[in-house]
Design an enzyme around this catalytic site. Structure first.
Site, PDB file in Angstrom:
ATOM      1  N   ARG A 102     -11.934  17.372 -36.948  1.00  7.13           N
ATOM      2  CA  ARG A 102     -12.876  18.182 -37.523  1.00  7.13           C
ATOM      3  C   ARG A 102     -13.386  17.348 -38.475  1.00  7.13           C
ATOM      4  O   ARG A 102     -12.833  17.043 -39.580  1.00  7.13           O
ATOM      5  CB  ARG A 102     -12.412  19.705 -38.008  1.00  7.13           C
ATOM      6  CG  ARG A 102     -13.551  20.076 -38.975  1.00  7.13           C
ATOM      7  CD  ARG A 102     -13.235  21.608 -39.308  1.00  7.13           C
ATOM      8  NE  ARG A 102     -13.402  22.367 -38.399  1.00  7.13           N
ATOM      9  CZ  ARG A 102     -13.592  23.668 -38.307  1.00  7.13           C
ATOM     10  NH1 ARG A 102     -13.531  24.362 -39.711  1.00  7.13           N
ATOM     11  NH2 ARG A 102     -13.685  24.439 -37.330  1.00  7.13           N
ATOM     12  N   HIS A 129     -19.806  22.410 -31.907  1.00  4.46           N
ATOM     13  CA  HIS A 129     -18.544  23.179 -32.195  1.00  4.46           C
ATOM     14  C   HIS A 129     -18.302  23.637 -30.528  1.00  4.46           C
ATOM     15  O   HIS A 129     -18.403  24.770 -30.288  1.00  4.46           O
ATOM     16  CB  HIS A 129     -18.833  24.220 -33.085  1.00  4.46           C
ATOM     17  CG  HIS A 129     -17.498  24.897 -33.690  1.00  4.46           C
ATOM     18  ND1 HIS A 129     -16.263  24.339 -33.272  1.00  4.46           N
ATOM     19  CD2 HIS A 129     -17.166  26.024 -34.576  1.00  4.46           C
ATOM     20  CE1 HIS A 129     -15.193  25.093 -33.882  1.00  4.46           C
ATOM     21  NE2 HIS A 129     -15.910  25.970 -34.717  1.00  4.46           N
ATOM     22  N   GLN A 132     -15.428  26.457 -29.991  1.00  4.30           N
ATOM     23  CA  GLN A 132     -15.975  27.718 -30.459  1.00  4.30           C
ATOM     24  C   GLN A 132     -16.995  28.454 -29.191  1.00  4.30           C
ATOM     25  O   GLN A 132     -16.613  29.454 -28.788  1.00  4.30           O
ATOM     26  CB  GLN A 132     -16.875  27.549 -31.660  1.00  4.30           C
ATOM     27  CG  GLN A 132     -17.439  28.878 -32.260  1.00  4.30           C
ATOM     28  CD  GLN A 132     -16.425  29.871 -32.745  1.00  4.30           C
ATOM     29  OE1 GLN A 132     -15.472  29.494 -33.386  1.00  4.30           O
ATOM     30  NE2 GLN A 132     -16.327  31.203 -32.083  1.00  4.30           N
ATOM     31  N   ASP A 224     -24.229  33.106 -37.196  1.00  7.05           N
ATOM     32  CA  ASP A 224     -23.304  32.190 -37.978  1.00  7.05           C
ATOM     33  C   ASP A 224     -23.835  32.222 -39.267  1.00  7.05           C
ATOM     34  O   ASP A 224     -24.989  32.523 -39.609  1.00  7.05           O
ATOM     35  CB  ASP A 224     -23.294  30.811 -37.222  1.00  7.05           C
ATOM     36  CG  ASP A 224     -22.498  29.821 -37.931  1.00  7.05           C
ATOM     37  OD1 ASP A 224     -21.517  30.481 -38.712  1.00  7.05           O
ATOM     38  OD2 ASP A 224     -22.631  28.615 -37.571  1.00  7.05           O
ATOM     39  N   CYS A 264     -19.123  33.450 -35.155  1.00 10.77           N
ATOM     40  CA  CYS A 264     -17.780  32.577 -35.026  1.00 10.77           C
ATOM     41  C   CYS A 264     -16.810  32.743 -36.156  1.00 10.77           C
ATOM     42  O   CYS A 264     -15.799  32.408 -36.230  1.00 10.77           O
ATOM     43  CB  CYS A 264     -18.396  31.091 -34.789  1.00 10.77           C
ATOM     44  SG  CYS A 264     -19.233  30.481 -36.430  1.00 10.77           S
ATOM     45  N   ARG A 292     -10.100  31.984 -29.264  1.00 10.88           N
ATOM     46  CA  ARG A 292     -10.057  30.652 -29.434  1.00 10.88           C
ATOM     47  C   ARG A 292      -8.498  30.029 -29.204  1.00 10.88           C
ATOM     48  O   ARG A 292      -8.525  28.945 -28.472  1.00 10.88           O
ATOM     49  CB  ARG A 292     -10.187  30.316 -31.114  1.00 10.88           C
ATOM     50  CG  ARG A 292     -11.666  30.553 -31.516  1.00 10.88           C
ATOM     51  CD  ARG A 292     -12.555  29.310 -31.091  1.00 10.88           C
ATOM     52  NE  ARG A 292     -12.164  28.167 -31.536  1.00 10.88           N
ATOM     53  CZ  ARG A 292     -12.471  27.523 -32.669  1.00 10.88           C
ATOM     54  NH1 ARG A 292     -13.162  28.315 -33.756  1.00 10.88           N
ATOM     55  NH2 ARG A 292     -12.083  26.530 -33.367  1.00 10.88           N
TER      56      ARG A 292
HETATM   57  N1   CP Z   1     -14.860  29.518 -36.213  1.00  3.51           N
HETATM   58  C1   CP Z   1     -14.256  28.670 -36.886  1.00  3.51           C
HETATM   59  O1   CP Z   1     -14.287  27.330 -36.290  1.00  3.51           O
HETATM   60  O2   CP Z   1     -13.456  28.911 -37.936  1.00  3.51           O
HETATM   61  P1   CP Z   1     -12.676  27.779 -39.128  1.00  3.51           P
HETATM   62  O3   CP Z   1     -13.823  27.158 -39.954  1.00  3.51           O
HETATM   63  O4   CP Z   1     -12.009  28.840 -39.901  1.00  3.51           O
HETATM   64  O5   CP Z   1     -11.892  26.888 -38.142  1.00  3.51           O
HETATM   65  N1  NVA Z   2     -21.502  26.379 -38.795  1.00  6.52           N
HETATM   66  C1  NVA Z   2     -20.241  26.730 -39.605  1.00  6.52           C
HETATM   67  C2  NVA Z   2     -19.336  26.938 -38.524  1.00  6.52           C
HETATM   68  C3  NVA Z   2     -18.131  27.209 -39.156  1.00  6.52           C
HETATM   69  C4  NVA Z   2     -16.865  27.451 -38.083  1.00  6.52           C
HETATM   70  C5  NVA Z   2     -20.292  25.191 -40.372  1.00  6.52           C
HETATM   71  O1  NVA Z   2     -20.275  24.234 -39.825  1.00  6.52           O
HETATM   72  O2  NVA Z   2     -19.727  25.367 -41.430  1.00  6.52           O
END
Ligand code: CP
Ligand code: NVA
Length: 305
Positions: A102, A129, A132, A224, A264, A292
């Site tokens: 990530r 993502h 997700q 989101d 999400c 997930r």
């Molecule tokens: N939805 C998601 O990826 O959550 P986190 O940022 O908690 O991993």
């Molecule tokens: N769009 C959000 C998703 C988090 C899971 C971010 O990138 O922070």
């Protein structure tokens, strides 16, 4: 399937396979059956950004599959001191059986996959993502039994989740409305590619700026957070611009009676979604979060098994 970087790299067959394995894995867990095909395998999880769901679901998933997960904070790796992604990928490939990463720059994930000799999984980048949205699609299928023919409406920021939705919907031939304020539309290149894919799958990807008309007769309303990780300095402007895009009771009156609301997570209650909606029976965000785990276990088995 060697990596999972973007849904656009997957064939419909790959996606169906992931869903089928997810279903089996979920059933096994529900009936307390042990399933440990990843015994002796280790997944490295590189996090350059915060996470609750992704970290815990991948770590628990590896444990349940008989393997081991290693949490690697990007700020504690030599990456922080200038070691390249390429050298990191080559080194980690000598120890691990898979990498989940990530990070901010999507290019870093692509590079990691290019130089690693082990599978690489995108756990979120600024652009996409995929884990997700695959879990989201699986959740809808589980709840509604179908995907094709549903009106799926994404409201809010044209962010990484929205971009992956464009790929997911285009690959599977779905009807998707992406409703965002001007200047916050999804990535132009992603939309161009998604529309190209749609030509052969019959998907219908529509960009809209008006929440009321977008949500009309929707089966699924998805949102989101308005301030994604890395966008904190834009907080003031974003709170103002996105206000009309809030998913609340009044907006939902325009959707179908049996519409479901997705997120999400993490949510900022009172911003993109109200307490009233999140605490209602329409909200399936925690089922998405659970899926997930099951879906990523399927990905881990398919890539590392
Ligand atoms: N939805 C998601 O990826 O959550 P986190 O940022 O908690 O991993
Ligand atoms: N769009 C959000 C998703 C988090 C899971 C971010 O990138 O922070």
């Amino acid at each position: 399937m060697k990596n999972l970087i973007s849904i656009s790299d997957l064939s419909v067959k790959d996606i169906k396979k992931i869903f089928n394995v997810t279903k089996q894995i979920k059933q096994k867990q529900r009936s307390n059956k042990s399933y440990t095909p990843l015994k002796g395998k280790t997944l490295g999880m590189i996090f350059g950004k915060a996470s609750t769901r992704t970290r815990v679901s991948f770590e628990v998933g590896m444990f349940q599959l008989g393997g081991h997960a290693l949490f690697l904070s990007a700020s504690d790796l030599q990456l922080k001191r200038g070691e390249t992604i390429v050298d990191t990928a080559k080194t980690l490939s000598r120890y691990l059986d898979g990498i989940m990463i990530r990070t901010y720059s999507h290019k870093d994930i692509v590079n990691m996959a290019k130089y690693a000799t082990i599978p690489v999984i995108n756990g979120l980048s600024d652009m996409l993502h995929p884990c997700q949205v695959l879990a989201d699609l699986y959740t809808i299928l589980e709840k509604k039994q179908i995907l094709k023919g549903l009106k799926i409406v994404y409201i809010g920021d044209g962010d990484n989740v929205a971009n992956s939705w464009a790929y997911g919907a285009s690959k599977l031939g779905l009807q998707l409305v992406l409703c965002t304020p001007k200047k916050y539309e999804p990535n132009k290149e992603v939309i161009k590619e998604a529309k190209k894919i749609s030509l052969s799958t019959g998907a219908n990807i529509i960009l809209s700026g008006d929440p009321s008309s977008a949500v009309k007769d929707a089966d699924i309303v998805y949102t989101d957070i308005w301030i994604s990780m890395g966008k904190e300095s834009e907080l003031k402007t974003r709170l103002k611009v996105f206000k009309p895009y809030q998913v609340n009771g009044k907006l939902l009156e325009k959707a179908k009676n049996n519409a479901m609301v997705m997120h999400c997570l993490p949510a900022h209650r009172g911003e993109e979604i109200t307490n009233e909606v999140m605490d209602s029976s329409k909200f399936i965000g925690f089922d998405q979060a659970e899926n997930r785990l099951h879906l990523q276990k399927a990905i881990l088995v398919l890539l590392m098994g």
